[in-house]
Design a protein around this motif. Structure first.
Motif, PDB file in Angstrom:
ATOM      1  N   LEU A  14      38.582  30.469  40.571  1.00 27.20           N
ATOM      2  CA  LEU A  14      37.372  31.292  40.700  1.00 27.20           C
ATOM      3  C   LEU A  14      37.756  32.758  40.481  1.00 27.20           C
ATOM      4  N   ILE A  15      36.996  33.422  39.606  1.00 31.18           N
ATOM      5  CA  ILE A  15      37.136  34.881  39.480  1.00 31.18           C
ATOM      6  C   ILE A  15      35.863  35.478  40.049  1.00 31.18           C
ATOM      7  N   THR A  16      35.984  36.295  41.061  1.00 29.40           N
ATOM      8  CA  THR A  16      34.770  36.907  41.617  1.00 29.40           C
ATOM      9  C   THR A  16      34.975  38.414  41.710  1.00 29.40           C
ATOM     10  N   PHE A  17      33.970  39.168  41.287  1.00 32.61           N
ATOM     11  CA  PHE A  17      34.173  40.610  41.158  1.00 32.61           C
ATOM     12  C   PHE A  17      32.912  41.392  41.502  1.00 32.61           C
ATOM     13  N   PHE A  18      33.140  42.653  41.884  1.00 31.90           N
ATOM     14  CA  PHE A  18      32.064  43.633  42.105  1.00 31.90           C
ATOM     15  C   PHE A  18      32.258  44.703  41.039  1.00 31.90           C
ATOM     16  N   SER A  19      31.223  45.041  40.308  1.00 33.26           N
ATOM     17  CA  SER A  19      31.385  46.048  39.260  1.00 33.26           C
ATOM     18  C   SER A  19      30.072  46.792  39.035  1.00 33.26           C
ATOM     19  N   ALA A  20      29.981  47.998  39.576  1.00 33.78           N
ATOM     20  CA  ALA A  20      28.725  48.747  39.481  1.00 33.78           C
ATOM     21  C   ALA A  20      28.546  49.372  38.103  1.00 33.78           C
ATOM     22  N   THR A  21      29.630  49.887  37.509  1.00 34.55           N
ATOM     23  CA  THR A  21      29.487  50.567  36.212  1.00 34.55           C
ATOM     24  C   THR A  21      30.270  49.874  35.087  1.00 34.55           C
ATOM     25  N   GLY A  22      30.775  48.668  35.355  1.00 38.57           N
ATOM     26  CA  GLY A  22      31.290  47.824  34.263  1.00 38.57           C
ATOM     27  C   GLY A  22      32.796  47.786  34.061  1.00 38.57           C
ATOM     28  N   ASN A  23      33.562  48.689  34.666  1.00 41.60           N
ATOM     29  CA  ASN A  23      35.020  48.684  34.422  1.00 41.60           C
ATOM     30  C   ASN A  23      35.681  47.418  34.962  1.00 41.60           C
ATOM     31  N   THR A  24      35.353  47.073  36.198  1.00 43.08           N
ATOM     32  CA  THR A  24      35.981  45.911  36.830  1.00 43.08           C
ATOM     33  C   THR A  24      35.587  44.644  36.074  1.00 43.08           C
ATOM     34  N   LYS A  25      34.346  44.615  35.598  1.00 36.75           N
ATOM     35  CA  LYS A  25      33.891  43.449  34.816  1.00 36.75           C
ATOM     36  C   LYS A  25      34.696  43.320  33.517  1.00 36.75           C
ATOM     37  N   LYS A  26      35.023  44.464  32.890  1.00 38.23           N
ATOM     38  CA  LYS A  26      35.796  44.404  31.635  1.00 38.23           C
ATOM     39  C   LYS A  26      37.139  43.722  31.874  1.00 38.23           C
ATOM     40  N   ILE A  27      37.803  44.055  32.981  1.00 35.45           N
ATOM     41  CA  ILE A  27      39.101  43.430  33.289  1.00 35.45           C
ATOM     42  C   ILE A  27      38.880  41.953  33.652  1.00 35.45           C
ATOM     43  N   ALA A  28      37.824  41.681  34.427  1.00 37.60           N
ATOM     44  CA  ALA A  28      37.519  40.284  34.789  1.00 37.60           C
ATOM     45  C   ALA A  28      37.279  39.451  33.523  1.00 37.60           C
ATOM     46  N   ASP A  29      36.619  40.045  32.528  1.00 32.29           N
ATOM     47  CA  ASP A  29      36.343  39.319  31.278  1.00 32.29           C
ATOM     48  C   ASP A  29      37.642  38.970  30.537  1.00 32.29           C
ATOM     49  N   VAL A  30      38.592  39.916  30.542  1.00 35.48           N
ATOM     50  CA  VAL A  30      39.881  39.656  29.872  1.00 35.48           C
ATOM     51  C   VAL A  30      40.600  38.506  30.581  1.00 35.48           C
ATOM     52  N   ILE A  31      40.596  38.540  31.907  1.00 40.52           N
ATOM     53  CA  ILE A  31      41.258  37.498  32.696  1.00 40.52           C
ATOM     54  C   ILE A  31      40.577  36.149  32.457  1.00 40.52           C
ATOM     55  N   HIS A  32      39.250  36.173  32.450  1.00 39.86           N
ATOM     56  CA  HIS A  32      38.472  34.947  32.223  1.00 39.86           C
ATOM     57  C   HIS A  32      38.805  34.348  30.859  1.00 39.86           C
ATOM     58  N   LYS A  33      38.802  35.180  29.828  1.00 37.98           N
ATOM     59  CA  LYS A  33      39.070  34.700  28.472  1.00 37.98           C
ATOM     60  C   LYS A  33      40.471  34.099  28.382  1.00 37.98           C
ATOM     61  N   ASN A  34      41.413  34.801  28.983  1.00 40.71           N
ATOM     62  CA  ASN A  34      42.807  34.350  28.956  1.00 40.71           C
ATOM     63  C   ASN A  34      42.970  32.985  29.616  1.00 40.71           C
ATOM     64  N   LEU A  35      42.322  32.813  30.747  1.00 40.10           N
ATOM     65  CA  LEU A  35      42.424  31.533  31.465  1.00 40.10           C
ATOM     66  C   LEU A  35      41.701  30.429  30.691  1.00 40.10           C
ATOM     67  N   CYS A  36      40.533  30.756  30.117  1.00 39.02           N
ATOM     68  CA  CYS A  36      39.795  29.754  29.327  1.00 39.02           C
ATOM     69  C   CYS A  36      40.588  29.357  28.086  1.00 39.02           C
ATOM     70  N   ASP A  37      41.159  30.358  27.389  1.00 47.27           N
ATOM     71  CA  ASP A  37      41.955  30.070  26.192  1.00 47.27           C
ATOM     72  C   ASP A  37      43.136  29.165  26.530  1.00 47.27           C
ATOM     73  N   SER A  38      43.594  29.238  27.784  1.00 48.74           N
ATOM     74  CA  SER A  38      44.733  28.415  28.205  1.00 48.74           C
ATOM     75  C   SER A  38      44.255  27.123  28.862  1.00 48.74           C
ATOM     76  N   ASN A  39      42.961  26.825  28.686  1.00 47.20           N
ATOM     77  CA  ASN A  39      42.354  25.560  29.137  1.00 47.20           C
ATOM     78  C   ASN A  39      42.315  25.344  30.644  1.00 47.20           C
ATOM     79  N   PHE A  40      42.311  26.418  31.405  1.00 45.25           N
ATOM     80  CA  PHE A  40      42.077  26.263  32.841  1.00 45.25           C
ATOM     81  C   PHE A  40      40.578  26.107  33.068  1.00 45.25           C
ATOM     82  N   SER A  41      40.238  25.506  34.196  1.00 46.05           N
ATOM     83  CA  SER A  41      38.834  25.428  34.562  1.00 46.05           C
ATOM     84  C   SER A  41      38.505  26.687  35.373  1.00 46.05           C
ATOM     85  N   VAL A  42      37.629  27.523  34.849  1.00 49.10           N
ATOM     86  CA  VAL A  42      37.388  28.838  35.452  1.00 49.10           C
ATOM     87  C   VAL A  42      35.901  29.072  35.715  1.00 49.10           C
TER      88      VAL A  42
END
Ligand SMILES: Cc1cc2nc3c(=O)[nH]c(=O)nc-3n(C[C@H](O)[C@H](O)[C@H](O)COP(=O)(O)O)c2cc1C
Length: 282
Positions: A14-42
């Motif tokens: 599980l990736i869970t994040f708080f992001s009011a102006t989008g910076n934290t979400k940008k990093i969460a998106d990179v982490i999400h993509k990386n885990l998905c590309d590596s076939n983890f269930s995310v």
């Protein structure tokens, strides 16, 4: 891509994040993509909005959690700390990453590890990423173009190393962070300091408002009243309403005069702040 044997990838993260102006979400998106590309269930859960934090998350269905928060007054935002106190980790592995605008980030690591351990989580790693300071929306100039590609590279390295800890392939443990020299009640006082700086709550300054209601819908603490065009004193100065207003009609007071003072207080030049690098703690 995270290189691991295929049979190790049936882990539910599980990736869970708080992001009011989008910076934290940008990093969460990179982490999400990386885990998905590596076939983890995310699964990604955004806890920024007021109502999203009221929904219960069944954390038992996950094997590990990655938390992402901005740093507000040297710690995770109060609303996030309060939300964390509703969770019971039951010994689950987790990791935390922060985004921050270049100042005073060390206490955040110390306090979040302490809080998560109190909630029965095992913190395997933390990280910090530079993210354009929220107050740039009102005149500051801190790390304007961050997070950038270099920060995203660090995010990839961070999740790759963190997953090895989650899987038990790296049995090293995250060490303790230095205890801040001030007690936590002083950080509570610092938290209030921003209201000495932001003297005007987000307010509609022009008649060109389309009344779309986004400001009210997005407010993480239910403080914005679209009809009145002003936030009430529950406002946490996250600037989510200002950053997302499609009509550009919401403003607070101009903070540009306090930028030089901020640099002076931290004994840093603007170049030194801009040159800061994202960092992983293992
Ligand atoms: C109320 C408030 C307090 C903040 N305090 C700090 C701080 O102590 N140190 C820092 O470097 N940045 C601070 N910031 C800037 C944010 O940490 C930074 O812009 C972050 O990347 C915002 O994340 P988001 O875009 O995901 O909301 C603060 C921002 C706000 C709104």
């Amino acid at each position: 891509m995270i290189s691991l044997k295929e049979n190790r990838k049936n882990m539910n993260i599980l990736i869970t994040f708080f992001s009011a102006t989008g910076n934290t979400k940008k990093i969460a998106d990179v982490i999400h993509k990386n885990l998905c590309d590596s076939n983890f269930s995310v699964t990604m859960v955004d806890i920024t909005s007021f109502f999203s934090r009221k929904k219960e998350i069944q954390i038992d269905q996950y094997d590990a959690i990655v938390f992402g928060f901005p740093i507000y007054s040297m710690r995770a935002p109060r609303v996030c700390r309060e939300w964390l106190q509703t969770l019971d980790g039951k010994g689950m592995n987790c990791s935390v990453f922060f985004t921050y605008g270049g100042f005073g980030k060390d206490p955040a690591h110390y306090f979040i590890k302490r809080l998560l351990e109190k909630q029965n989580f095992n913190v395997v790693s933390t990280a910090e990423f530079l993210g354009a300071h929220t107050f740039n929306h009102s005149g500051w100039k801190a790390v304007m173009d961050r997070p950038n590609q270099l920060d995203f590279k660090v995010a990839e390295e961070y999740i790759s190393k963190t997953v090895r800890r989650f899987l038990g392939d790296d049995l090293n443990e995250l060490g303790d962070f230095d205890k801040p020299i001030y007690e936590e009640n002083l950080f509570d006082k610092a938290e209030k300091y921003r209201f000495g700086l932001i003297t005007k709550l987000p307010t509609r300054d022009s008649k060109d408002c389309s009344m779309c209601g986004l400001c009210e819908k997005l407010c993480p603490v239910n403080a914005m009243d679209m009809k009145k065009g002003i936030a009430d004193n529950r406002c946490i100065a996250c600037f989510r309403c200002i950053a997302n207003c499609p009509d550009g009609v919401l403003h607070t007071n101009d903070l540009s005069n306090s930028w030089d003072k901020k640099l002076e207080m931290h004994k840093m030049t603007e170049e030194e702040v801009n040159d800061l690098e994202s960092k992983i703690y293992l």
